[in-house]
Scaffold this active site. Structure first.
Site, PDB file in Angstrom:
ATOM      1  N   TYR A  18       1.035  -1.129   0.008  1.00  0.00           N
ATOM      2  CA  TYR A  18       0.167   0.087   0.102  1.00  0.00           C
ATOM      3  C   TYR A  18       0.959   1.347  -0.083  1.00  0.00           C
ATOM      4  CZ  TYR A  18      -3.543  -3.364   1.635  1.00  0.00           C
ATOM      5  OH  TYR A  18      -4.450  -4.229   1.776  1.00  0.00           O
ATOM      6  N   PHE A  77     -12.546  -5.566   1.398  1.00  0.00           N
ATOM      7  CA  PHE A  77     -13.821  -4.954   0.697  1.00  0.00           C
ATOM      8  C   PHE A  77     -15.221  -5.604   1.533  1.00  0.00           C
ATOM      9  CE2 PHE A  77     -16.014  -4.318  -3.619  1.00  0.00           C
ATOM     10  CZ  PHE A  77     -15.886  -3.064  -3.512  1.00  0.00           C
ATOM     11  N   PRO A  78     -15.216  -5.027   2.860  1.00  0.00           N
ATOM     12  CA  PRO A  78     -16.322  -5.213   3.708  1.00  0.00           C
ATOM     13  C   PRO A  78     -17.537  -4.613   3.473  1.00  0.00           C
ATOM     14  CG  PRO A  78     -14.722  -3.922   4.823  1.00  0.00           C
ATOM     15  CD  PRO A  78     -14.205  -4.262   3.635  1.00  0.00           C
ATOM     16  N   LEU A  79     -17.426  -3.156   2.815  1.00  0.00           N
ATOM     17  CA  LEU A  79     -18.684  -2.498   2.579  1.00  0.00           C
ATOM     18  C   LEU A  79     -19.520  -2.760   1.317  1.00  0.00           C
ATOM     19  CD1 LEU A  79     -17.290   0.998   3.796  1.00  0.00           C
ATOM     20  CD2 LEU A  79     -18.730  -0.755   5.215  1.00  0.00           C
ATOM     21  N   GLY A  80     -18.550  -3.631   0.332  1.00  0.00           N
ATOM     22  CA  GLY A  80     -19.409  -3.974  -0.699  1.00  0.00           C
ATOM     23  C   GLY A  80     -19.619  -2.767  -1.768  1.00  0.00           C
TER      24      GLY A  80
END
Length: 279
Positions: free
Chosen positions: A63, A208-211
């Site tokens: 990153y 990517f938990p929020l989609g």
């Protein structure tokens, strides 16, 4: 945040954290390359996350590359006992912003040393193999992480972007504390990996938990958000926390407002009916 038992998880069976963490990928420049426009603001986001009770922060050497780790090392006391820092090695970057798998054991050993320096940590709490490299035998890469653990350079070992079969092969080499795969309320292709983690008592870190743009396809999420005076993104996080006791969501943002909204999602208690409808 005030936690009860279900709000926490013991990483590696010994490092207890609130399950809702923070992903530091976005604290970099465009395409996750280079420095952010405002480094002071990025450090303020990290400091505020800890102030709000976040105890688990995830990053990677790719990153920036190196930028996210450096900012964490500058902004936080990374060796405080109530804070767990996880990083990853095994991906290279270039000026085209590609993500190139590189699992050579010597490279991973060197990458880990660089991460320790940027994060100002000795040892690193959780070191994860970022992605299997088709050009390097998987076990060779995992053996390198196992040796780091044996030498006291890292406390715990994790893997990322793996199948159940690869997870089992990794567990034959070293104790695996966490798995980090793509997973959210709209994307559940790796449900079998999550179930394996539940069976083994391994933490599952959904990236990517929020989609993002996929949430509009989730039946009932807007209605449920309205019931709780919340956003669909907050409901997506609450679903992850309610869906399994081993999930460790790490929503990332460079915005203080979004950070506070994400952390507030940890207080949303979805009913069994709501969890079932979203599932």
């Amino acid at each position: 945040m005030v936690a009860n038992e279900s709000d926490t998880f013991d990483i590696g069976g010994e490092q207890t954290v609130h399950r809702l963490g923070f992903g530091a990928m976005r604290l970099t420049g465009q395409d996750i390359i280079g420095e952010p426009d405002d480094e002071e603001h990025a450090r303020a986001v990290l400091e505020r996350a800890v102030d709000l009770g976040v105890e688990f922060i995830d990053t990677a050497d790719s990153y920036g590359p190196g930028v996210s780790e450096r900012l964490i090392g500058e902004a936080l006391d990374t060796e405080r006992e109530d804070l767990v820092i996880a990083t990853k090695g095994g991906l290279l970057r270039n000026t085209d912003a590609d993500w190139l798998a590189h699992g050579d054991p010597d490279y991973l050993r060197n990458a880990q040393l660089c991460s320790r320096d940027r994060l100002r940590m000795d040892p690193i709490d959780l070191y994860q193999y970022h992605r299997p490299d088709p050009d390097t035998p998987f076990e060779d890469s995992i053996h390198a992480l196992a040796e780091m653990k044996d030498e006291g350079l890292v406390r715990h070992v994790g893997v990322s972007n793996v199948s159940v079969e690869q997870l089992d092969r990794a567990r034959d080499v070293v104790d695996i504390a966490t798995v980090q795969n793509q997973y959210n309320v709209a994307h559940r292709d790796d449900e079998d990996v999550l179930e394996a983690c539940e069976n083994y008592g391994i933490g599952f870190i959904p990236w990517f938990p929020l989609g993002a743009g996929d949430l509009g396809d989730v039946d009932g999420i807007e209605e449920i958000a309205g019931r709780h005076d919340a956003t669909p993104y907050q409901i997506a996080l609450a679903w992850l926390l309610g869906h399994s006791d081993v999930t460790l969501p790490i929503p990332g943002t460079s915005s203080l407002d979004h950070l506070e909204q994400n952390v507030a999602a940890g207080a949303i208690d979805l009913t069994d009916e709501e969890l079932a409808r979203l599932s």
